[in-house]
Design an enzyme around this catalytic site. Structure first.
Site, short mmCIF file in Angstrom:
data_model
loop_
_atom_site.label_atom_id
_atom_site.label_comp_id
_atom_site.label_asym_id
_atom_site.label_seq_id
_atom_site.Cartn_x
_atom_site.Cartn_y
_atom_site.Cartn_z
N PRO A 1 0.66 -1.40 0.05
CA PRO A 1 -0.03 0.05 0.04
C PRO A 1 0.73 1.31 0.22
CG PRO A 1 -0.32 -1.59 1.73
CD PRO A 1 0.59 -1.92 1.10
N GLU A 2 0.44 2.36 -0.90
CA GLU A 2 1.20 3.62 -0.76
C GLU A 2 0.04 4.58 -0.39
OE1 GLU A 2 3.43 4.70 -4.20
OE2 GLU A 2 4.03 2.45 -4.62
N HIS B 1 -5.03 -14.67 9.73
CA HIS B 1 -3.71 -13.79 9.70
C HIS B 1 -4.36 -12.28 10.43
CE1 HIS B 1 -0.85 -15.90 7.70
NE2 HIS B 1 -1.79 -16.39 6.72
N ARG C 1 1.88 -11.00 6.03
CA ARG C 1 3.61 -11.07 6.36
C ARG C 1 3.97 -10.32 7.42
NH1 ARG C 1 5.94 -9.49 0.33
NH2 ARG C 1 7.59 -10.13 1.39
#
Ligand SMILES: [Zn+2]
Length: 293
Positions: free
Chosen positions: A2-3, A104, A123
């Site tokens: 994500p930016e 997760h 992650r």
């Protein structure tokens, strides 16, 4: 990964569920994300009201009634899911479905409004941290960040000044979070393409020797703002679509002009060039050698 536009979209998606609401219960399914969560994390959140949900670069900042600020970063693969409790039945069904796939789901906020906000991160490069509002200026994660690219303070004069004398490439300069905050690989490639500037160009060439901006700096700042605003607008539409599905807030589909389009036709009208991929400081750069000089 994500930016800035994705993080801004997440912020806008979380706002109705969190702003003005109290953390009724905080569930931690593990003790660490990228870093260990603070020992008293749940206790410092529970019972506190979110008075505002802001953003600085790629960090979400939730101001709490206690005077703490909850800093949240999505990392590489983090996403939030919002479940609105429509009825007990709906809650049970959605929550159950999530639980089956929720290996997760690391942090779950049960808000006083009935909204359930889940942070999922396969992650685990994401992070959450509590900082006193009064100490936010000294916070190491934030204090060296450059200007917000969509803020009024960020203009050609400021960017040129930051690039004055810099012998690195324009691509590297724009990825440097001290020059401008929140830009990543994707939007740097896209902004350089819109500005018709080569990613290999020396950063100093957007400024005169005095540090004054030239026409390239003007074009580049305009392109950065345009690319980010367009992506935030796309995010807004994805937000409306997501509300109809499962409430996921994270990545969404874009129409990139060069990013991940190696070998395809350049989208600049009348250019006729082919998008090329090169590697700069270990990361892929996509650009058009014909119209980007
Ligand atoms: Zn082109």
């Amino acid at each position: 990964m994500p930016e800035l536009p994705e993080v801004e979209t997440v912020r806008r998606g979380l706002q109705p569920a969190m702003e003005g609401a109290r953390f009724a219960r905080v569930e931690l399914r593990r003790r660490d994300l990228r870093w260990p969560l603070p020992k008293d994390f749940a206790r410092r959140l529970q019972g506190k009201t979110v008075t505002g949900l802001g953003r600085r670069a790629k960090y979400l900042l939730a101001d709490l009634s206690s005077g703490d600020v909850l800093l949240m970063h999505l990392g590489m693969s983090g996403s939030f899911h919002v479940f609105q409790q429509v009825s007990e039945k709906a809650l049970g069904r959605y929550y159950h479905e999530r639980a089956q796939h929720g290996a997760h789901d690391h942090v779950v906020f049960h808000m006083s409004t009935g909204a359930i906000v889940t942070f999922n991160d396969p992650r685990r490069f994401g992070s959450m941290k509590l900082v006193a509002r009064a100490k936010l200026d000294a916070e190491p994660l934030l204090k060296n960040l450059g200007p917000e690219p969509l803020g009024n303070a960020f203009d050609a004069a400021m960017l040129a000044k930051a690039c004055k004398g810099k012998k690195t490439s324009l691509k590297a300069a724009l990825l440097d979070q001290r020059v401008v905050a929140g830009l990543g690989n994707i939007y740097v490639c896209e902004a350089l393409h819109r500005a018709r500037l080569s990613p290999k160009r020396i950063a100093a060439t957007i400024a005169a020797k005095t540090g004054a901006p030239n026409e390239r700096a003007e074009r580049l700042v305009e392109a950065i703002k345009a690319v980010l605003n367009a992506a935030i607008k796309d995010g807004g539409s994805s937000l409306r679509d997501h509300k109809l599905t499962d409430g996921e807030l994270g990545m969404f589909q874009h129409n990139f002009r060069v990013y991940d389009r190696e070998g395809e036709k350049c989208r600049t009208p009348g250019c006729g060039g082919t998008v090329k991929r090169i590697v700069q400081s270990g990361r892929s750069t996509f650009y058009c050698p014909v119209c980007q000089k």
